[in-house]
Design an enzyme around this catalytic site. Structure first.
Site, PDB file in Angstrom:
ATOM      1  N   CYS A 367       0.799  -1.237   0.000  1.00  0.00           N
ATOM      2  CA  CYS A 367       0.000   0.000   0.000  1.00  0.00           C
ATOM      3  C   CYS A 367       0.829   1.285   0.000  1.00  0.00           C
ATOM      4  O   CYS A 367       0.572   2.187  -0.820  1.00  0.00           O
ATOM      5  CB  CYS A 367      -0.958   0.017   1.187  1.00  0.00           C
ATOM      6  SG  CYS A 367      -1.596  -1.585   1.681  1.00  0.00           S
ATOM      7  N   GLN A 414       0.931 -10.859  -3.218  1.00  0.00           N
ATOM      8  CA  GLN A 414      -0.443 -10.371  -3.146  1.00  0.00           C
ATOM      9  C   GLN A 414      -0.875  -9.811  -4.494  1.00  0.00           C
ATOM     10  O   GLN A 414      -0.088  -9.168  -5.186  1.00  0.00           O
ATOM     11  CB  GLN A 414      -0.559  -9.265  -2.100  1.00  0.00           C
ATOM     12  CG  GLN A 414      -0.525  -9.736  -0.663  1.00  0.00           C
ATOM     13  CD  GLN A 414      -0.829  -8.593   0.290  1.00  0.00           C
ATOM     14  OE1 GLN A 414      -0.228  -7.538   0.209  1.00  0.00           O
ATOM     15  NE2 GLN A 414      -1.767  -8.815   1.196  1.00  0.00           N
ATOM     16  N   ASP A 416      -2.473  -7.173  -5.227  1.00  0.00           N
ATOM     17  CA  ASP A 416      -2.922  -5.916  -4.654  1.00  0.00           C
ATOM     18  C   ASP A 416      -3.419  -4.963  -5.726  1.00  0.00           C
ATOM     19  O   ASP A 416      -2.875  -4.918  -6.835  1.00  0.00           O
ATOM     20  CB  ASP A 416      -1.755  -5.233  -3.938  1.00  0.00           C
ATOM     21  CG  ASP A 416      -1.877  -5.329  -2.429  1.00  0.00           C
ATOM     22  OD1 ASP A 416      -2.985  -5.584  -1.950  1.00  0.00           O
ATOM     23  OD2 ASP A 416      -0.860  -5.152  -1.745  1.00  0.00           O
ATOM     24  N   HIS A 544      -8.511  -0.280  -0.972  1.00  0.00           N
ATOM     25  CA  HIS A 544      -7.616  -1.434  -1.090  1.00  0.00           C
ATOM     26  C   HIS A 544      -8.444  -2.579  -1.655  1.00  0.00           C
ATOM     27  O   HIS A 544      -9.630  -2.705  -1.340  1.00  0.00           O
ATOM     28  CB  HIS A 544      -7.093  -1.888   0.278  1.00  0.00           C
ATOM     29  CG  HIS A 544      -6.333  -0.866   1.022  1.00  0.00           C
ATOM     30  ND1 HIS A 544      -4.963  -0.816   1.040  1.00  0.00           N
ATOM     31  CD2 HIS A 544      -6.753   0.158   1.809  1.00  0.00           C
ATOM     32  CE1 HIS A 544      -4.566   0.176   1.812  1.00  0.00           C
ATOM     33  NE2 HIS A 544      -5.641   0.790   2.290  1.00  0.00           N
TER      34      HIS A 544
END
Length: 665
Positions: A367, A414, A416, A544
């Site tokens: 992030c 991930q 993401d 997210h």
């Protein structure tokens, strides 16, 4: 079936699979067979996604399984529906059974001290401190004692008492763990009622423990033929490695013997599908202890599947309007302090490393890197929404005792993504995420979900207005999808509401997978802003989002759901040629070269074994299509294709090029 002009080799295989499936479906309809009898044929479609039916037949020897015989086979019995702990009676049964087990243990083993004994998803457990370790044979002895207690129909009695009374009783019983539990109850809420539950009649010898309930009325209400003690494990007291190691006895409890039998059947099926065993058997991945625990090595066959997963993921995201990012594997510790991860997540992070006098941290999250990318330019409301996705590898500290194959690792990738948008764009963006999530999960055969919306907790950042707007947007998007969902009131993170999606696998198990999380914290911490229409500065909303969760864990779930029998489009090897002797190997090698050029993942058996052995190995490797190659195939300059699960697909001619037949030996 023969290759038509203009049809590629890959197209031929797909057409053959479609034709074979259609024929089987028609045959089933003519015989008025249940649609489930054709499940394996449907599984051969190009979008072969569903796991093979449990107990499906496998080919053996020199002959593939006869699909007509499969169609004649009776449909398997319908599974017995298993209730969950949402069923209050089942919850009472499990909680009460845990107490009965602890009572039985302390009647049989006088040196055993009890700690905690909650109900869990499929049953219950109790932790004990005892000098001697329990053995598997002890479980049978304990269960026999439990059956006696159940037969006595002893009442469960609730008693409320003061802190001093409870402390005195616990000290008299010499139960130090209960004393610590009592102290923790009062520390959390000094006014909390202190209750104990007894098993037995007043004034007579009975057993008791600190407990808030609920329980059944008496032990006779526990169905002893629906209860089983399953395993023994170690567990640190309070999950702290510095505290004593306890012995945990796991059990399961249901409302009926039929439910217990179904649970056992699923457990056996889960054991057969264990991704750790299948990963080794199919040569997909390994975890090398010489390199350290929790670090995954993707072997060539597993890496092929991963590449296909990643390729589809990238294509789906590009089509969905996302841009792809690549970010570093570590950053200055200051970044993690700014983001708050160092303050709130330090226990899950590896130790820092020093670089030229500065502290650097290997990343546990992606992030902050996406946030810095946003900050790198001045943003206008006209630029939003921004959708950025990354397959980013992260590293998190996990205790060695918690590591579990691909499900719990220390390094993982991930999928993401982060979306930066205007408040009025939020509902549409969440809708887009749900649509993309459904597209991707469906591609891999997951079509049944349990969805949870988690709302604002007591402690949270952000205004009431923005929380209400974000929560309403999540509800609106779920409503537009027509998905049923439950609400976990107050269960959201302190920085925003969220949606969690669990997927149901081929044997009915649920796996936490996808998450959509609003975040009002990071934009504030990093001072993110955009220029509004009136020239002012506003803070964007950040989403997210992960769909797989992590590639490693999702791959483990996929292995178990398919029992390693991947959909055709994901199979590490789609077609294997089996030469009857080494004389036909040059022909096979040339054929494989052409098949690979056409995009088919083909290979030749390495040889040195009989055709029967080659077929057996191909079955074990779960290769979907096989072709035995001998004089007839070389003479016809073609391949005869058969599905591993039974049924001929037809003949695949290997056409001449420029007047020559390049695949002739």
């Amino acid at each position: 079936m023969r290759l038509l002009p203009g049809l590629s080799l890959g197209g031929f295989l797909m057409s053959a699979l479609l034709a074979r499936s259609a024929a089987l479906n028609a045959a089933a309809a003519a015989r008025r067979l249940p649609a489930s009898t054709c499940g394996r044929a449907a599984a051969a479609l190009p979008r072969l996604l569903a796991a093979p039916a449990m107990g499906s037949r496998r080919c053996s020897g020199l002959r593939m399984a006869d699909q007509s015989a499969v169609a004649e086979a009776p449909a398997p019995p319908a599974p017995v529906p298993l209730p969950t702990n949402a069923n209050e009676q089942l919850l009472r049964i499990r909680h009460s059974t845990a107490h009965v087990m602890a009572m039985a243990v302390q009647r049989l083993y006088k040196d055993a001290r009890v700690t905690i004994g909650p109900w869990i998803e499929k049953g219950f457990y109790y932790d004990f401190d005892r000098p001697e370790p329990f053995a598997e044979k002890d479980l049978r002895r304990i269960k026999k004692e439990m059956d006696k207690l159940i037969g006595l129909k002893l009442p469960f009695r609730r008693e409320e008492l003061s802190f001093d009374e409870a402390k005195a009783r616990i000290e008299a019983a010499d139960e130090p763990y209960k004393l610590e539990i009592l102290d923790s109850i009062v520390a959390k809420d000094p006014d909390a009622p202190i209750t104990i539950f007894h098993i037995g009649e007043p004034g007579k010898a009975n057993w008791w423990d600190l407990c808030a309930g609920p329980h059944v009325e008496h032990t006779g209400q526990l169905p002893k033929d629906a209860i089983d003690l399953e395993s023994i494990a170690g567990a640190y007291w309070r999950g702290d490695e510095a505290r004593p190691m306890l012995q945990r006895i796991y059990g399961t409890a249901w409302e009926s013997a039929e439910q217990l039998a179904e649970h056992r059947r699923i457990q056996e099926e889960a054991k057969r599908r264990d991704h750790r065993a299948l990963g080794k058997q199919l040569r997909l991945f390994s975890i090398q202890q010489e390199a350290g625990g929790g670090l995954v090595f993707w072997h060539p066959r597993g890496a092929r599947v991963r590449r296909l997963m990643e390729d589809f993921w990238r294509e789906a995201h590009t089509a969905g309007g996302y841009e792809l990012l690549y970010t570093p594997h570590m950053a200055s510790l200051d970044l993690w302090k700014t983001s708050g991860h160092f303050d709130f997540y330090a226990d899950g992070m590896f130790d820092q490393m020093e670089v030229e006098g500065a502290q650097y941290q290997i990343k546990p999250m992606n992030c902050p890197f996406h946030v810095l990318t946003y900050k790198d330019e001045k943003r206008s409301y006209r630029d939003l929404p921004l959708r950025w996705a990354e397959l980013g590898t992260v590293y998190r500290y996990e205790r060695s005792g918690t590591l579990n194959g691909l499900f719990r690792v220390r390094g993982f990738t991930q999928d993401d993504a982060h979306i930066f948008c205007l408040p009025e764009q939020l509902a549409d963006e969440i809708q887009g995420v749900l649509d993309l999530t459904e597209t991707i999960l469906t591609k891999f055969g997951f079509t049944e979900y349990e969805v949870m919306l988690s709302t604002r907790p007591d402690k949270a950042v952000g205004s009431d207005e923005i929380w209400d707007k974000a929560t309403s947007a999540l509800r609106e998007a779920l409503g537009a999808k027509g998905w049923e969902y439950d609400v976990d009131e107050g269960g959201g993170a302190f920085y925003g509401p969220k949606i969690d999606i669990k997927i149901r696998d081929a044997i009915g198990r649920l796996w936490q997978c996808s998450t959509i999380q609003c975040d009002f914290n990071l934009p504030q911490r990093f001072g993110l802003e955009y220029v509004s229409p009136d020239g002012g500065r506003e803070q964007p909303i950040m989403l997210h989002r992960a769909i797989f969760g992590s590639l490693e864990r999702f791959f483990g779930v996929l292995i178990e759901s398919t029992a390693g029998d991947f959909p055709f489009w994901l199979a590490p090897t789609q077609l294997r040629l089996l030469p009857v002797s080494d004389d036909y190997r040059p022909y096979c090698d040339a054929a494989v070269a052409r098949l690979k050029a056409a995009g088919i993942r083909a290979e030749v058996d390495p040889g040195g074994r009989s055709v029967g052995k080659q077929i057996k190995v191909a079955n074990q490797d779960k290769v979907p299509i096989l072709s035995v190659v001998g004089e007839a195939e070389v003479g016809a300059n073609a391949l005869k294709l058969e599905m591993r699960k039974g049924g001929e697909l037809g003949e695949l001619p290997l056409e001449r090029r420029g007047g020559r037949a390049p695949v002739r030996s």
